[in-house]
Design a protein around this motif. Structure first.
Motif, PDB file in Angstrom:
ATOM      1  N   GLN A  73     -21.601   4.794  -0.818  1.00 52.40           N
ATOM      2  CA  GLN A  73     -20.537   4.182  -1.637  1.00 52.40           C
ATOM      3  C   GLN A  73     -19.165   4.303  -0.968  1.00 52.40           C
ATOM      4  O   GLN A  73     -18.138   4.021  -1.584  1.00 52.40           O
ATOM      5  CB  GLN A  73     -20.507   4.806  -3.033  1.00 52.40           C
ATOM      6  CG  GLN A  73     -21.758   4.463  -3.859  1.00 52.40           C
ATOM      7  CD  GLN A  73     -21.680   5.001  -5.285  1.00 52.40           C
ATOM      8  OE1 GLN A  73     -20.617   5.054  -5.895  1.00 52.40           O
ATOM      9  NE2 GLN A  73     -22.825   5.408  -5.804  1.00 52.40           N
ATOM     10  N   LEU A  74     -19.163   4.730   0.294  1.00 52.71           N
ATOM     11  CA  LEU A  74     -17.910   4.798   1.046  1.00 52.71           C
ATOM     12  C   LEU A  74     -17.703   3.469   1.789  1.00 52.71           C
ATOM     13  O   LEU A  74     -18.686   2.845   2.185  1.00 52.71           O
ATOM     14  CB  LEU A  74     -17.939   5.944   2.052  1.00 52.71           C
ATOM     15  CG  LEU A  74     -17.948   7.369   1.482  1.00 52.71           C
ATOM     16  CD1 LEU A  74     -17.851   8.371   2.622  1.00 52.71           C
ATOM     17  CD2 LEU A  74     -16.845   7.601   0.464  1.00 52.71           C
ATOM     18  N   PRO A  75     -16.508   3.049   2.044  1.00 52.69           N
ATOM     19  CA  PRO A  75     -15.290   3.726   1.602  1.00 52.69           C
ATOM     20  C   PRO A  75     -15.013   3.509   0.117  1.00 52.69           C
ATOM     21  O   PRO A  75     -15.427   2.507  -0.442  1.00 52.69           O
ATOM     22  CB  PRO A  75     -14.210   3.025   2.422  1.00 52.69           C
ATOM     23  CG  PRO A  75     -14.744   1.657   2.690  1.00 52.69           C
ATOM     24  CD  PRO A  75     -16.233   1.831   2.825  1.00 52.69           C
ATOM     25  N   VAL A  76     -14.332   4.461  -0.480  1.00 48.44           N
ATOM     26  CA  VAL A  76     -13.761   4.230  -1.798  1.00 48.44           C
ATOM     27  C   VAL A  76     -12.512   3.404  -1.534  1.00 48.44           C
ATOM     28  O   VAL A  76     -11.509   3.901  -1.041  1.00 48.44           O
ATOM     29  CB  VAL A  76     -13.389   5.558  -2.497  1.00 48.44           C
ATOM     30  CG1 VAL A  76     -12.727   5.275  -3.833  1.00 48.44           C
ATOM     31  CG2 VAL A  76     -14.597   6.448  -2.644  1.00 48.44           C
ATOM     32  N   LEU A  77     -12.660   2.105  -1.815  1.00 48.84           N
ATOM     33  CA  LEU A  77     -11.563   1.200  -1.461  1.00 48.84           C
ATOM     34  C   LEU A  77     -10.348   1.411  -2.351  1.00 48.84           C
ATOM     35  O   LEU A  77     -10.489   1.591  -3.567  1.00 48.84           O
ATOM     36  CB  LEU A  77     -12.030  -0.249  -1.582  1.00 48.84           C
ATOM     37  CG  LEU A  77     -12.878  -0.772  -0.427  1.00 48.84           C
ATOM     38  CD1 LEU A  77     -13.421  -2.155  -0.781  1.00 48.84           C
ATOM     39  CD2 LEU A  77     -12.067  -0.817   0.864  1.00 48.84           C
ATOM     40  N   LEU A  78      -9.215   1.379  -1.748  1.00 50.41           N
ATOM     41  CA  LEU A  78      -7.966   1.439  -2.500  1.00 50.41           C
ATOM     42  C   LEU A  78      -7.759   0.066  -3.126  1.00 50.41           C
ATOM     43  O   LEU A  78      -7.590  -0.922  -2.408  1.00 50.41           O
ATOM     44  CB  LEU A  78      -6.812   1.774  -1.550  1.00 50.41           C
ATOM     45  CG  LEU A  78      -5.442   1.933  -2.187  1.00 50.41           C
ATOM     46  CD1 LEU A  78      -5.399   3.170  -3.073  1.00 50.41           C
ATOM     47  CD2 LEU A  78      -4.356   1.999  -1.124  1.00 50.41           C
ATOM     48  N   PRO A  79      -7.814  -0.025  -4.455  1.00 53.73           N
ATOM     49  CA  PRO A  79      -7.687  -1.353  -5.068  1.00 53.73           C
ATOM     50  C   PRO A  79      -6.258  -1.864  -4.977  1.00 53.73           C
ATOM     51  O   PRO A  79      -5.318  -1.083  -4.949  1.00 53.73           O
ATOM     52  CB  PRO A  79      -8.070  -1.097  -6.527  1.00 53.73           C
ATOM     53  CG  PRO A  79      -7.736   0.334  -6.761  1.00 53.73           C
ATOM     54  CD  PRO A  79      -7.929   1.042  -5.454  1.00 53.73           C
ATOM     55  N   LYS A  80      -6.141  -3.183  -4.904  1.00 56.78           N
ATOM     56  CA  LYS A  80      -4.798  -3.773  -4.944  1.00 56.78           C
ATOM     57  C   LYS A  80      -4.352  -3.794  -6.392  1.00 56.78           C
ATOM     58  O   LYS A  80      -5.008  -4.412  -7.233  1.00 56.78           O
ATOM     59  CB  LYS A  80      -4.835  -5.193  -4.379  1.00 56.78           C
ATOM     60  CG  LYS A  80      -4.789  -5.198  -2.879  1.00 56.78           C
ATOM     61  CD  LYS A  80      -4.557  -6.593  -2.331  1.00 56.78           C
ATOM     62  CE  LYS A  80      -4.628  -6.546  -0.806  1.00 56.78           C
ATOM     63  NZ  LYS A  80      -4.789  -7.869  -0.206  1.00 56.78           N
ATOM     64  N   ILE A  81      -3.281  -3.117  -6.701  1.00 57.10           N
ATOM     65  CA  ILE A  81      -2.775  -3.158  -8.073  1.00 57.10           C
ATOM     66  C   ILE A  81      -1.321  -3.568  -8.052  1.00 57.10           C
ATOM     67  O   ILE A  81      -0.626  -3.345  -7.058  1.00 57.10           O
ATOM     68  CB  ILE A  81      -2.948  -1.788  -8.796  1.00 57.10           C
ATOM     69  CG1 ILE A  81      -2.244  -0.663  -8.017  1.00 57.10           C
ATOM     70  CG2 ILE A  81      -4.418  -1.466  -8.995  1.00 57.10           C
ATOM     71  CD1 ILE A  81      -2.279   0.669  -8.733  1.00 57.10           C
ATOM     72  N   SER A  82      -0.894  -4.182  -9.130  1.00 59.61           N
ATOM     73  CA  SER A  82       0.467  -4.728  -9.116  1.00 59.61           C
ATOM     74  C   SER A  82       1.494  -3.628  -9.382  1.00 59.61           C
ATOM     75  O   SER A  82       2.555  -3.593  -8.770  1.00 59.61           O
ATOM     76  CB  SER A  82       0.593  -5.845 -10.149  1.00 59.61           C
ATOM     77  OG  SER A  82       0.113  -5.384 -11.395  1.00 59.61           O
ATOM     78  N   ASP A  83       1.157  -2.713 -10.290  1.00 61.43           N
ATOM     79  CA  ASP A  83       2.130  -1.652 -10.590  1.00 61.43           C
ATOM     80  C   ASP A  83       1.708  -0.382  -9.868  1.00 61.43           C
ATOM     81  O   ASP A  83       0.893   0.388 -10.365  1.00 61.43           O
ATOM     82  CB  ASP A  83       2.200  -1.418 -12.105  1.00 61.43           C
ATOM     83  CG  ASP A  83       3.123  -0.255 -12.438  1.00 61.43           C
ATOM     84  OD1 ASP A  83       3.934   0.136 -11.552  1.00 61.43           O
ATOM     85  OD2 ASP A  83       3.024   0.281 -13.549  1.00 61.43           O
ATOM     86  N   TYR A  84       2.248  -0.183  -8.692  1.00 65.00           N
ATOM     87  CA  TYR A  84       1.853   0.991  -7.924  1.00 65.00           C
ATOM     88  C   TYR A  84       2.963   2.035  -7.863  1.00 65.00           C
ATOM     89  O   TYR A  84       2.905   2.973  -7.088  1.00 65.00           O
ATOM     90  CB  TYR A  84       1.413   0.585  -6.513  1.00 65.00           C
ATOM     91  CG  TYR A  84       2.492  -0.054  -5.678  1.00 65.00           C
ATOM     92  CD1 TYR A  84       3.363   0.739  -4.927  1.00 65.00           C
ATOM     93  CD2 TYR A  84       2.657  -1.435  -5.633  1.00 65.00           C
ATOM     94  CE1 TYR A  84       4.366   0.176  -4.163  1.00 65.00           C
ATOM     95  CE2 TYR A  84       3.660  -2.010  -4.879  1.00 65.00           C
ATOM     96  CZ  TYR A  84       4.507  -1.201  -4.138  1.00 65.00           C
ATOM     97  OH  TYR A  84       5.501  -1.764  -3.394  1.00 65.00           O
ATOM     98  N   LEU A  85       4.002   1.846  -8.710  1.00 67.29           N
ATOM     99  CA  LEU A  85       5.114   2.790  -8.692  1.00 67.29           C
ATOM    100  C   LEU A  85       4.673   4.168  -9.179  1.00 67.29           C
ATOM    101  O   LEU A  85       3.904   4.283 -10.123  1.00 67.29           O
ATOM    102  CB  LEU A  85       6.251   2.290  -9.582  1.00 67.29           C
ATOM    103  CG  LEU A  85       7.004   1.069  -9.078  1.00 67.29           C
ATOM    104  CD1 LEU A  85       8.096   0.703 -10.071  1.00 67.29           C
ATOM    105  CD2 LEU A  85       7.593   1.325  -7.701  1.00 67.29           C
ATOM    106  N   PRO A  86       5.139   5.216  -8.540  1.00 68.27           N
ATOM    107  CA  PRO A  86       4.783   6.567  -8.990  1.00 68.27           C
ATOM    108  C   PRO A  86       5.447   6.861 -10.332  1.00 68.27           C
ATOM    109  O   PRO A  86       6.475   6.264 -10.670  1.00 68.27           O
ATOM    110  CB  PRO A  86       5.353   7.460  -7.896  1.00 68.27           C
ATOM    111  CG  PRO A  86       6.468   6.683  -7.297  1.00 68.27           C
ATOM    112  CD  PRO A  86       6.057   5.243  -7.393  1.00 68.27           C
TER     113      PRO A  86
END
Length: 820
Positions: free
Chosen positions: A457-470
RNA sequence: GGGCGAGUGGUGAAAUUGGUAUACACGUCAGACUCAAAAUCUGAUGGCAGCAAUGUCGUGAGGGUUCAAGUCCCUCCUCGCCCACCA
């Protein structure tokens, strides 16, 4: 005659190098391998400035030098794209980091190529590429399986601006390494890599490294090994005072552990001090002291690290409880004070005010007893040196060093003490509450137990998200992505870990990936890594502790896993100085004083002048200030090389033999020797100076006309120049009818360096008084040299009426010293 | 406070093992070329005294070792970096 126009010849050669893949390195070639790399950059949006590029130029000069010498050179390049700096830049520009990263990489690559870097582009690495970070995740899993990646709930450094926890290595004087804001302590459950498991080896192996002493010392200090003892102090049982609010008698702590490097001073321990973070405080307070202690602890914990550092005035409160000094059998009070660190040793100390300055200050302030137990110090109130023991019962008279061993043995016999080694270094906190990083490949089942994501199940893909602000939630923005968070492992539904990994995790193994960059099956093939690695020469001007310690840690772990066959990743480290703005200040976008290398190229100086200037500016490991005059001086030099070669090419009927044949040969061979030796010792500035001297010499000789022998002299010059000014050298070499790419590094013949005559210096009492010109054969004749020296008129006048005590004749140094 | 490094012309800096201090470059001055300028070429360029030959001083300050010290030893000054209550 054609004039020197760098902007006409440089693109031509860059295109040729690219088309013919000149710099692609061959795995397992027969020649000795040479792996040279810079610390790969994170591609900031501002591009490179002339200060950054020095680092890359050093690498390129060395790579081209060793390549021409006949080594199988690998000189790769890559981009450190995950992490805080890249993400902050994306936020600032209002674009997704995926996009800014690609734009920035393209800009960096363009700048790099136009500086004529001889890079093996087939090995380009980008740490935010899923094909790369799948293996960063795989390494995490390896560490997790071996118990070297673990979670702990503790006080961590939290940056309120970047809204994430930070590793100790990323906190500089209480401030965030990236944004500079003051960090806070926050209690959070976080992921750690157990670097402390390798503390001993990391420390011990430093001595063998061919690294600058400065860096080695910094790493040693960072690891901070202390050998001492752990001692248990029994808590005096005074039950009656220990009722809780509900009137129940609570469990009493029975003992407090302390760490000390000076067990020999235990008879002088007149009180115990706990850090405000200490777990047992609440159980030690009495009803009379509870209020005061709680107030103190709260205010101490709220103090920032900067505030704690600003004032070293001692503060503290008495808990109301007492401990038993196991040696003196006396009751000693237990205090709480913030000068004791919660995270070091046991978070508690036995205070020996007579022999420790901090304890002394505290004792003076709170009027606690001070008992001298070591002789010495010459009447000083506090003496921390060695000496014979006093007031120490059966140990009186024994020297402190020996007493340390004996007292630890005694404590061990009593079962209340043992030898112990502690380190200042803490485990590496790697989870970040940020979006732009490699997701931690972990999921939690319903009970909260952590499971590794299976390999398939690798890679655990980093999804594209619109609100990525910390945010301040203490979780990465990924936690808000419900689809991402759900995962099924072996049929069981689980919740993903939402934190990402510290960018330093990605950069801790890229030097291995360069050896096998396209392997989709595994992180690397052991055979390839064992061929190329360790890195022969690693060049950078940053990351003295963090990165360079992590790289060593992972290498040792991989070696233990049988993944590679060496335990140190970097043989030689060159730590280069900065190039600053002309006023000596650091170049930065905010100060508006950055100089873009491409501007320099386009102004007509060309990449070759820029490269050669940055090597000539001063010793590579010292800081230097940019000077446009200096740059034009180097450009003038390259122009002289160009002009000289054109004149030679245009010369009609060159003579068969040069008029000053010996001088030409001597100039040629002495320059080969100087440049070669200077490059071997990384003395780039003097190598360029030697080339300038050769050209100046050739200008003087050309007055008498060219001969055919000039061809080989100029060719040698061009090869020697080629690491610094590769475009110019390639172009002129071609005009002479050759192919620089096939040329080998020239060798010098000592026989041409022997002069027919030599100048011998004559000193009288160590002062220069005259010079002799003698033929080479006379140098062997010591008696003759002495005689000639005494006869020399400029010397003779100093000798008249004087008695000569001694004459020192050193033919090797071409020196005679007459002592009166 | 502790540790490490550095201090050499007007400027960036050389001097690798204790052996000619200031290589190379910048800047400055002068000359050649040019109507002129730029570019280019050639030469001079540590301070002081001197027309000059030359003398004399000179590598942050002071002392020491040595035939000989920028270099080694001691004391001090200045600057830079790192660490900084780690028991």
């Amino acid at each position: 005659m054609k004039p020197y126009h760098p902007n006409e010849i440089e693109p031509k050669w860059q295109a040729i190098w690219e088309a013919t893949k000149t710099f692609e390195a061959k795995d397992f070639a027969k020649q000795p391998k040479m792996y040279i790399a810079e610390m790969f950059p994170y591609p900031s949006g501002y591009g490179l400035h002339v200060g950054h590029v020095r680092n890359f130029m050093i690498v390129d000069v060395l790579a081209r030098f060793y390549r021409t010498l006949g080594h199988n050179v690998m000189r790769p390049f890559g981009y450190d794209t995950f992490g805080l700096p890249a993400e902050n830049y994306a936020i600032k520009s209002g674009l997704p980091p995926q996009e800014t990263t690609l734009t920035n990489i393209n800009h960096f690559r363009e700048q790099f190529k136009r500086m004529g870097m001889g890079v093996d582009w087939s090995r380009e690495i980008n740490t935010s590429d899923p094909e790369y970070y799948r293996f960063t995740q795989w390494i995490f899993k390896k560490l997790f399986e071996k118990g070297l990646a673990y979670q702990a709930d503790n006080f961590q450094w939290w940056c309120p601006v970047d809204k994430t926890v930070l590793a100790n290595e990323q906190v500089e004087n209480g401030h965030c390494w990236r944004c500079g804001s003051e960090v806070e302590k926050k209690r959070m459950k976080q992921w750690f890599f157990k670097i402390t498991a390798y503390a001993d080896e990391l420390l011990a192996d430093i001595d063998e490294l061919d690294w600058p002493e400065k860096i080695k010392t910094m790493q040693k200090n960072w690891i901070g090994k202390s050998v001492g003892a752990e001692v248990e102090f029994e808590v005096e049982n005074t039950k009656t005072e220990r009722k809780t609010a509900r009137g129940k008698t609570r469990d009493l702590p029975t003992k407090i552990k302390v760490f000390t490097t000076r067990p020999d001073t235990i008879f002088g321990a007149t009180f115990v001090v706990l850090a405000p973070e200490h777990r047992l405080i609440s159980q030690l307070v009495t009803k009379n002291t509870r209020g005061e202690v709680e107030q103190y602890v709260t205010s101490a914990l709220r103090k920032s690290e900067v505030e704690r550092q600003e004032s070293k005035a001692k503060t503290g409160v008495f808990t109301g409880s007492y401990a038993l000094n196991p040696m003196t059998k006396k009751l000693i009070p237990i205090w709480v004070a913030d000068y004791v660190l919660g995270s070091y040793g046991e978070g508690a100390v036995m205070a020996v005010p007579a022999h420790d300055e901090r304890d002394f200050e505290f004792a003076e302030k709170f009027d606690l007893p001070i008992v001298q137990v070591i002789e010495g110090g010459g009447g000083e109130k506090c003496y921390h040196g060695e000496g014979a023991l006093v007031n120490s019962g059966q140990f009186d008279g024994i020297d402190s060093a020996k007493a340390r061993e004996e007292i630890v043995r005694e404590l061990a016999k009593l079962g209340i003490g043992r030898e112990k080694t502690t380190y200042k270094m803490r485990d590496w906190l790697i989870s970040r509450q940020r979006y732009w990083g490699a997701p931690i490949p972990i999921a939690y089942d319903k009970t909260g137990k952590a499971h590794a994501i299976p390999d398939d199940q690798l890679p655990v893909l980093l999804p594209k998200i619109s609100d990525y602000l910390p945010d301040d939630s203490g979780h990465s923005p990924l936690a808000k992505d419900k689809k991402f968070m759900k995962v099924v492992i072996n049929g069981e539904e689980m919740t993903r870990e939402s934190d990402t990994m510290d960018g330093y995790a990605c950069s801790s193994w890229y030097l291995l990936r360069y050896a096998d960059p396209h392997n989709s099956q595994q992180a690397w093939d052991k055979k390839k890594v064992d061929y190329w690695n360790p890195v022969d020469c690693y060049v950078g001007g940053d990351h003295a502790v963090a990165h360079l310690l992590y790289v060593r840690f992972w290498c040792k772990f991989f070696a233990d896993e049988g993944l590679l066959g060496f335990r140190e990743p970097v043989k030689k480290l060159l730590y280069n100085g900065y190039i600053n703005a002309p006023d000596g200040k650091k170049m930065s976008k905010s100060k508006g004083n950055v100089i873009d290398p491409l501007d320099i190229v386009e102004q007509g100086y060309g990449a070759d002048a820029l490269r050669t200037y940055e090597m000539f500016i001063g010793p590579y490991d010292m800081d230097a200030a940019w000077s446009t005059e200096g740059l034009s001086g180097v450009h003038r030099f390259l122009n002289r090389v160009w002009t000289l070669t054109q004149e030679y090419l245009n010369a009609k009927n060159p003579a068969k033999t040069a008029k000053h044949r010996q001088m030409l040969l001597k100039l040629q061979h002495s320059t080969i020797k100087r440049v070669t030796e200077d490059l071997h010792r990384n003395s780039f500035n003097t190598a360029v100076a030697a080339l300038m001297e050769m050209v100046n010499g050739l200008y003087k000789l050309k007055v008498d006309g060219f001969s055919k022998e000039w061809g080989s002299a100029i060719q040698a010059l061009l090869v020697l120049l080629s690491p610094f000014a590769p475009h110019l050298a390639s172009e002129l070499f071609e005009q002479l009818g050759g192919d620089l790419n096939r040329a080998t590094w020239p060798e010098w013949d000592e026989k041409y360096l022997m002069a027919e005559t030599a100048t011998v210096v004559v000193q009288v009492n160590g002062k220069l008084r005259g010079k002799l010109t003698v033929d080479a054969a006379s140098l062997e004749d010591v008696a003759k040299l002495e005689k000639l020296a005494k006869k020399e008129p400029s010397v003779k006048k100093y000798l008249e009426g004087q008695t000569i005590k001694k004459v020192i004749v050193l033919p090797k140094n071409k020196l005679v010293n007459i002592v009166l």
